[in-house]
Scaffold this motif. Sequence first.
Motif, mmCIF file in Angstrom:
data_model
loop_
_atom_site.group_PDB
_atom_site.id
_atom_site.type_symbol
_atom_site.label_atom_id
_atom_site.label_comp_id
_atom_site.label_asym_id
_atom_site.label_seq_id
_atom_site.Cartn_x
_atom_site.Cartn_y
_atom_site.Cartn_z
ATOM 1 N N SER A 1 1.785 -0.279 10.175
ATOM 2 C CA SER A 1 2.985 0.655 9.524
ATOM 3 C C SER A 1 2.728 1.905 10.006
ATOM 4 O O SER A 1 2.981 2.603 10.662
ATOM 5 C CB SER A 1 3.463 0.446 8.592
ATOM 6 N N PHE A 2 1.106 1.625 10.199
ATOM 7 C CA PHE A 2 0.217 2.794 10.274
ATOM 8 C C PHE A 2 -1.510 2.811 11.015
ATOM 9 O O PHE A 2 -2.135 2.742 10.546
ATOM 10 C CB PHE A 2 -0.413 3.895 9.328
ATOM 11 N N VAL B 1 -2.875 -0.624 1.701
ATOM 12 C CA VAL B 1 -1.850 0.424 1.440
ATOM 13 C C VAL B 1 -1.674 0.379 2.716
ATOM 14 O O VAL B 1 0.121 -0.189 2.692
ATOM 15 C CB VAL B 1 -2.604 1.870 2.235
ATOM 16 N N ASN B 2 -2.159 0.174 4.044
ATOM 17 C CA ASN B 2 -1.968 -0.097 5.304
ATOM 18 C C ASN B 2 -0.722 -1.366 5.217
ATOM 19 O O ASN B 2 0.079 -1.371 6.190
ATOM 20 C CB ASN B 2 -2.673 0.251 6.168
ATOM 21 N N THR C 1 2.142 -2.327 3.515
ATOM 22 C CA THR C 1 3.065 -1.582 3.499
ATOM 23 C C THR C 1 3.996 -2.240 4.824
ATOM 24 O O THR C 1 5.482 -2.498 5.385
ATOM 25 C CB THR C 1 2.839 -0.060 4.390
ATOM 26 N N LYS D 1 8.065 -3.873 4.784
ATOM 27 C CA LYS D 1 8.153 -2.740 6.069
ATOM 28 C C LYS D 1 8.797 -3.391 7.445
ATOM 29 O O LYS D 1 9.733 -2.979 7.714
ATOM 30 C CB LYS D 1 8.180 -1.548 5.487
ATOM 31 N N ILE E 1 -5.571 -2.568 -2.908
ATOM 32 C CA ILE E 1 -5.119 -0.941 -2.957
ATOM 33 C C ILE E 1 -5.346 -0.723 -4.767
ATOM 34 O O ILE E 1 -6.206 0.802 -5.742
ATOM 35 C CB ILE E 1 -3.389 -1.620 -4.012
ATOM 36 N N GLU F 1 11.702 5.863 5.617
ATOM 37 C CA GLU F 1 11.475 4.463 4.457
ATOM 38 C C GLU F 1 10.277 4.079 4.780
ATOM 39 O O GLU F 1 9.453 4.271 3.395
ATOM 40 C CB GLU F 1 12.753 4.232 5.374
ATOM 41 N N PRO F 2 9.626 4.368 5.573
ATOM 42 C CA PRO F 2 7.893 3.387 5.244
ATOM 43 C C PRO F 2 6.865 4.331 4.992
ATOM 44 O O PRO F 2 6.237 3.787 4.622
ATOM 45 C CB PRO F 2 8.080 2.727 6.691
ATOM 46 N N VAL F 3 7.354 5.547 5.507
ATOM 47 C CA VAL F 3 5.966 6.658 5.651
ATOM 48 C C VAL F 3 5.825 7.380 4.199
ATOM 49 O O VAL F 3 4.913 6.684 3.498
ATOM 50 C CB VAL F 3 6.584 7.793 6.031
ATOM 51 N N PHE G 1 7.489 4.570 1.850
ATOM 52 C CA PHE G 1 7.149 3.654 1.179
ATOM 53 C C PHE G 1 5.362 3.703 0.606
ATOM 54 O O PHE G 1 4.767 3.462 -0.045
ATOM 55 C CB PHE G 1 7.477 2.844 1.044
ATOM 56 N N GLY G 2 5.288 3.782 1.775
ATOM 57 C CA GLY G 2 3.202 3.778 1.782
ATOM 58 C C GLY G 2 2.517 4.867 1.626
ATOM 59 O O GLY G 2 1.492 4.626 0.445
ATOM 60 N N VAL H 1 2.335 3.863 -1.963
ATOM 61 C CA VAL H 1 1.258 2.878 -2.504
ATOM 62 C C VAL H 1 0.210 3.537 -2.512
ATOM 63 O O VAL H 1 -0.847 3.480 -3.490
ATOM 64 C CB VAL H 1 1.657 1.706 -1.046
#
Lengths: 694, 209
Positions: free
Chosen positions: A153-154, A222-223, A226, A230, A256, B25-27, B29-30, B33
């Motif tokens: 995600s990141f 976290v990464n 997610t 997602k 986490i 949404e993913p941002v 949500f992350g 967390v």
Amino acid sequence: MTVESSFSLLGTLTPQDISFVQTFENPVMSEFIDGAAGSVLVIGMIIVAALLTYYRGWKTLWFDWLTSVDHKKVGIMYIVVAFVMLARAIIEGVLMRYQQSIAVNDPGVLTPDHFGQLFSTHGSIMIFFMAMPFITGMINYIMPQQIGARDVSFPLLNAISLWLTAAGAALVMISLVVGKFSTGGWTAYPPYTGIEFSPGEGVDYWIWSISLTSIGSTLTGVNFATTIYKNRAPGMTLFRMPLFCWTSLCTSVLMIFAMAPLTIATLMLALDRYAGFHFFTNDLGGNMMNYANLFWLFGHPEVYILILPAFGVFSEVISTFSGKTIYGYKSLVVATMSIAVLSFTVWLHHFFTMGQGANVNAIFGIATMLIGVPTGVKVYDWLLTMVRGRIRLTTAMLFSIMFLVTFVIGGLTGVILANPPVDFAVHNSLFLVAHFHNMVIPGVLFGMIAGYQFWFPKAFGFRLAERWGKASFWCWSFGFYLTFMPLYVLGLMGAMRRTVEWFRPEYLGWLQASFVGALLLFSGFILLIVQLIVSVRQRDQRRVPAGDPWDGRSLEWSNSAPPPEYNFAVIPEVSGQDAFTRLKEQGKAYASPAAYDDIIVPKNSIVAPVIGVGAIALGFALVWHIWWLVALGFVTIWGAVIARSFVTETERVIPASEVRADHEAWLQQVRECATTPREQEDTSANVGRAEVLA
Amino acid sequence: MKRQSLLHPGLNLGSTDEYSHDEAEPVIFGFWVFLMADLVLFAILFATYASMSVQGQAGGPSPTDVFDLPSAFIETMLLLSSSITFGMASLALKYKADRLHLVFWLVLTFCLGAGFIGMEVRDFWIMTQQGAVPQRSGFLSAFYMLVATHGIHVTAGLCWMIVMLVQLRVLGRTTEVKLRLMRLALFWHMLDIVWVCIFTFVYLFGVAL
């Protein structure tokens, strides 16, 4: 706290802190070993730099690797870090076994202080800079492909995590040449590690290297979480995910929640040491039991952070090489989740002897034994997966089977240790050392080696040489038993851990056997390197361009080897468990997609390496009290973050036409490949297109 | 249909800016967390404080000796109102097309936050003048660590706010800027909740019990 008498640009650093100077001034064996280790590091770095220059590799290194945010490259870099650190820590292990095997009524070759540094770095490296980068790298490389995603995600955050971990590892390496490392063990219990008993830079090296990597791991958790929640492909519901993704998810959740206690504990220890606080001191209201609790509140979940991904690897390997879907999928998921939850309820068993009441100990003892239940479920599931399978004994499979056998033995000694009365008898003895090596070597290391053997062809496009892999396997297996079984005996005979010299002659034979075993383990590591070199040289006969050398079951096998930057030309639609096997059986694998779209991928970024360098500078400056460099490192890190937030062009578009051309060319190549029956898996006939049996 | 399935906890941009909402949404949500991980950190600090506040006094000052309750109350009011003003900023972000409303509420939030930090630094200064320094006892070490960690978070939030004000000017109300402001809002509200806990468990319990 001492107040410096004069200001120095280099803080407390003096020429006498360089290990070569110490060797020169005090030429004894222990110092020679230290100097030699430092030389190996320096010479090794010079050789790498020379090779890069000779092969004109600097540009490739910078543009294709160091600045990359592609999860696959980040994953590979994590594993490279793990291998480098493994090399150091395994040599340290051999050296410690050598010292102990000759130090019966004899001081041996190492001074107590040097020996203390060795067990501290060995433990810290193996946990934080070998096992953690290895599992993180493995998850990075595999998990996004298994859930049908193009990246995590990141992506930039992912690269930053890598660089924070690498910065921590670099600090540990620097301590080999500049100054001393801690002698307080990998747990660094105060008050021994407080400023009163451990003045000097050693504990500070430990504190800052661990702090950097623990922040990196929190961000990784976290990464990954997610990403899994997602970023899954359409149809990839949670209960259709391969087990490796489930174990990755549980590991992320543990990261986490569990890394924060470690971060806090190291920062409090730092405040005690640097600023005279009283968290863990003996006087003025300090309480070292707080440290023990905080450390193990992290430390026990950490064990599962490490071992769960390995469980995921074993699930994939055993299922693939048995040619069967995994047995008891849901029970494995539930068992994994149970272990993750229970892992937070048992931390106290690491210090049964430290003064709680019997009832508290009993509760934690029972909780500890409970963890054996879900783990037992897993073992049965793996065994039942093999029942009536067409088992192929590849290197990865051999490591998995040896894991099953050895891990059960380790688990049994764990249940023994979970009894507080028994634990009182063997606490801090070599019995404990044997136990946790018995869990972590087969559990984590064998799992990671199995994963490395299994997914190497996917990552690099050619298979590893099985013959050398199997030779390595036998060394690891026999080496493990020969090294650690004697330690159980020694522990029961009363031998304590971390002892530099013995006075009981009856220990001698066992210690010598253990040393021979350590040499075998080291040979296993060397053979892995040999296997890599041989395989690289024979890569043209070993190529698997079609990407599916093992008749794989999950989505990562459905693309080319190595995969394109964007993983999937078109995001796959998933209709059930074992997604790729289903496609193959339905004849839908390698079908041309109806349409292609433009693909957006993240651009390379200089931010992560800048933060990494800033973090090394910050850590090093804190260790040596070089306050101007502390400020500079801090400003560099946050300056890079803020500067990055003003960059608007962070992504790049790969046009649909280019994706189409590449993908169709590959599909054409696959269709021309002959299919390989499983019997010819280890021959040059295997070009990565599996024969599909009706 | 799609928008409904992409709802995330907190203020959603959905009805006024669909593109940004899809990106959010993913941002977001992350970030939730991440906040969870951060809250674990505070939980550990609270636990440490709980174990040291009474038993770690080592003959030094006790909470009743050093805590200035009226000052802590003013700080609480400052931070709570800054949460309201940030809420107004979020609404401006969603419903007002102009920059002025948003900037006004952000600057107001910044001033309240800066006031909070100023009061806190003043409290610490007075305490150190009374000899209640962190080096004095385990209780004071734990107190300073817990409250200062919150204070450093608030300061980081203030720096973040400055960066966002600059970005609003330089980059405008782009999707990235909007998403960053939404995350800053979550961060700010979380710090508020942590402060409510600090005020309750550290200051009120400390003086009343």
